[in-house]
Design a protein around this motif. Structure first.
Motif, PDB file in Angstrom:
ATOM      1  N   GLU A   1      -4.094   2.777  -6.116  1.00 42.83           N
ATOM      2  CA  GLU A   1      -4.408   1.359  -5.952  1.00 42.83           C
ATOM      3  C   GLU A   1      -5.623   0.724  -6.415  1.00 42.83           C
ATOM      4  O   GLU A   1      -5.880  -0.177  -6.934  1.00 42.83           O
ATOM      5  CB  GLU A   1      -4.255   1.174  -4.576  1.00 42.83           C
ATOM      6  CG  GLU A   1      -2.941   1.237  -3.894  1.00 42.83           C
ATOM      7  CD  GLU A   1      -2.872   1.075  -2.469  1.00 42.83           C
ATOM      8  OE1 GLU A   1      -2.422   0.142  -1.914  1.00 42.83           O
ATOM      9  OE2 GLU A   1      -3.528   2.046  -1.844  1.00 42.83           O
TER      10      GLU A   1
ATOM     11  N   LYS B   1      -2.575   0.246   1.267  1.00 43.22           N
ATOM     12  CA  LYS B   1      -1.333   0.159   1.885  1.00 43.22           C
ATOM     13  C   LYS B   1      -1.090   1.012   3.082  1.00 43.22           C
ATOM     14  O   LYS B   1      -0.559   0.700   4.129  1.00 43.22           O
ATOM     15  CB  LYS B   1      -0.156   0.676   0.699  1.00 43.22           C
ATOM     16  CG  LYS B   1       1.237   0.621   1.290  1.00 43.22           C
ATOM     17  CD  LYS B   1       2.205   1.140   0.201  1.00 43.22           C
ATOM     18  CE  LYS B   1       3.898   0.968   0.650  1.00 43.22           C
ATOM     19  NZ  LYS B   1       4.510   1.305  -0.317  1.00 43.22           N
TER      20      LYS B   1
ATOM     21  N   ARG C   1       5.643  -7.342   0.193  1.00 50.90           N
ATOM     22  CA  ARG C   1       4.701  -6.273  -0.535  1.00 50.90           C
ATOM     23  C   ARG C   1       5.552  -5.294  -0.783  1.00 50.90           C
ATOM     24  O   ARG C   1       5.343  -4.531  -1.888  1.00 50.90           O
ATOM     25  CB  ARG C   1       3.409  -5.935   0.318  1.00 50.90           C
ATOM     26  CG  ARG C   1       2.696  -5.019  -0.370  1.00 50.90           C
ATOM     27  CD  ARG C   1       1.206  -4.897   0.477  1.00 50.90           C
ATOM     28  NE  ARG C   1       0.569  -3.806  -0.066  1.00 50.90           N
ATOM     29  CZ  ARG C   1      -0.813  -3.531  -0.160  1.00 50.90           C
ATOM     30  NH1 ARG C   1      -1.495  -4.569   0.229  1.00 50.90           N
ATOM     31  NH2 ARG C   1      -1.190  -2.513  -0.739  1.00 50.90           N
ATOM     32  N   GLU C   2       6.346  -4.664   0.033  1.00 52.48           N
ATOM     33  CA  GLU C   2       7.077  -3.513  -0.137  1.00 52.48           C
ATOM     34  C   GLU C   2       7.968  -3.911  -1.547  1.00 52.48           C
ATOM     35  O   GLU C   2       8.315  -2.804  -2.353  1.00 52.48           O
ATOM     36  CB  GLU C   2       7.977  -3.160   1.119  1.00 52.48           C
ATOM     37  CG  GLU C   2       8.894  -1.883   0.878  1.00 52.48           C
ATOM     38  CD  GLU C   2       8.056  -0.611   0.901  1.00 52.48           C
ATOM     39  OE1 GLU C   2       8.722   0.465   0.579  1.00 52.48           O
ATOM     40  OE2 GLU C   2       6.717  -0.297   1.179  1.00 52.48           O
TER      41      GLU C   2
ATOM     42  N   ASP D   1       2.617   1.935   9.308  1.00 56.34           N
ATOM     43  CA  ASP D   1       1.807   2.525   8.515  1.00 56.34           C
ATOM     44  C   ASP D   1       2.306   4.038   8.544  1.00 56.34           C
ATOM     45  O   ASP D   1       2.143   4.688   7.729  1.00 56.34           O
ATOM     46  CB  ASP D   1       0.206   2.766   8.889  1.00 56.34           C
ATOM     47  CG  ASP D   1      -0.356   1.233   8.517  1.00 56.34           C
ATOM     48  OD1 ASP D   1      -0.024   0.548   7.670  1.00 56.34           O
ATOM     49  OD2 ASP D   1      -1.499   1.159   9.130  1.00 56.34           O
TER      50      ASP D   1
END
Length: 421
Positions: A212, A138, A346-347, A292
């Motif tokens: 992760e 991420k 994804r968030e 990011d």
């Protein structure tokens, strides 16, 4: 041992990244983003009406809806290598098929477009964010995804000129064969390094944190059965769908310049598309880094703020400089689809059902993208100016960003209730 796995994971991730760059530049960048070259060459050479030839684009857009949907089913089941490689070969054969199209049989153009939509829908928009989301953690995903996605803009800026020049040497049929060869270059990566899940090859996402990596085998996130029947998904789908509407204006930027400045501005209008593509390239690169740093929410807000200002500017611009500057910034809106949409999916719901959720979101993108151009055309036919359609676009943009921001509220509740490691 972990150091060795880290090194091999980074190497494989970089190869996947390189493959996605090639896929965007030689796939989407040649077939769709360079279609202006074919529109300028083929109808006249074949002796067919522009409307008849253009039907392949319409059929492409409709078929891509189904292609994107099936991608979310086929890639997890059969693997990215098999599905993407098969799609690439079929798309290349479609390019070759154009050289045999008979101008007296218009259905051939539509049929070729439909087949290209089914296959292209799987990897032009869907595969890159899926693969990048799997292979990059991420904290670094945004910058690498942005670079990979901007390559379609690079292809769209370079290949129209290349194809137009080659047509004088090889003929229009030869250009299609060159396009087919460029597409087949994707096989170098799709047959060797593409994989939708690093855990399948004993690796993990590059740049992933310890949590992760620990969860890489089970993909943390919200299961599909808990994600779909939620207000969060409905709002996300609607927001993603409306985010495709601005892209429909790309086809009208030149026509608007001619309508505002007069027929003598035809040559100048073509340079606006170069400015637009440059704006997209810069937005993809910078946006990938920003996501990011500041998160997808604020990146999306910034992109929509720029978009709304551009809509208002287009509705009032009456000089070449104003149109050129506006076109440059307007091109940045394409990063909403290529960066914001996959990052939002994804968030909101994590990686557990990311492949399916992304495919559904991309279906919404394709649906609105295929409907936008006729709506803009109808508004122009009614008002005899593009100014009104730009103001409509601004209103839709405001609605879209409000819906996207609202989706964060129920998404937080869904994650709290159903997040699984």
């Amino acid at each position: 041992m972990s150091t060795d796995i880290d090194a091999r994971s980074k190497k494989r991730a970089m190869l996947v990244f390189a493959g996605c760059c090639v896929m965007q530049a030689f796939g989407l960048g040649t077939v769709l983003n360079s279609s202006s070259a074919y529109f300028a060459i083929v109808p006249g050479a074949l002796g067919v009406d522009m409307g008849v030839f253009a039907m392949w684009i319409t059929c492409y857009g409709i078929a891509a809806l189904f292609g994107t949907f099936f991608a979310g089913i086929l890639i997890p089941k059969f693997g990215a290598k098999i599905v993407i490689s098969t799609d690439v070969i079929i798309t290349a054969l479609c390019c070759v098929a154009f050289t045999f199209a008979d101008p007296t049989w218009s259905w051939q153009f539509m049929a070729i477009g439909a087949v290209m939509g089914l296959t292209g829908g799987m990897y032009f928009l869907y595969a890159t964010p899926l693969l990048m989301g799997a292979w990059f953690g991420k904290k670094v995903l945004g910058r690498y995804l942005g670079i990979a996605q901007l390559m379609s803009g690079v292809g769209g800026a370079i290949f129209p000129l290349v194809f137009t020049s080659l047509s004088t040497v090889l003929g229009w049929q030869g250009v299609y064969y060159v396009n087919a060869v460029l597409l087949l270059c994707i096989l170098i990566f799709s047959l060797t390094v593409f994989s939708e899940d690093p855990a399948k090859v004993g690796l993990h996402a590059y740049g992933a944190d310890e949590n992760e990596i620990a969860d890489s085998k089970s993909l943390p996130g919200v299961p599909l059965k808990y994600a779909l029947p939620t207000l969060a998904f409905v709002l996300l789908f609607l927001g993603c769908m409306l985010s495709a509407f601005p892209g429909s204006y790309n086809s009208f930027v030149q026509a608007n310049a001619v309508e505002v400045l007069g027929p003598e501005a035809l040559i100048f209008s073509s340079t606006l598309m170069i400015a637009l593509q440059i704006g997209y390239i810069i937005a993809s690169f910078v946006g990938g880094i920003l996501v990011d740093k500041i998160g997808v929410r604020w990146l999306t807000v910034i992109l929509y703020a720029i978009l709304i200002v551009c809509y208002i500017s287009f509705s009032m611009a009456t000089t070449e400089m104003a149109l050129m500057v506006t076109a440059f910034f307007f091109g940045m809106n394409n990063a909403i689809v290529t960066i914001s949409v996959p990052m939002l999916a994804r968030e909101h719901f994590g990686m557990k059902a990311y492949d399916k959720i992304l495919s559904y979101c991309m279906m919404g993108v394709g649906l609105c993208g295929s409907m936008g151009a006729p709506v803009i055309g109808i508004i122009f036919d009614t008002t005899k100016t593009y100014s009104g359609s730009f103001l409509v676009g601004a209103v839709i943009a405001v609605i879209a960003i409000v819906i996207i921001l609202l989706s964060f509220v129920p998404a937080k509740k869904v994650k709290e209730a159903h997040w699984e490691s």
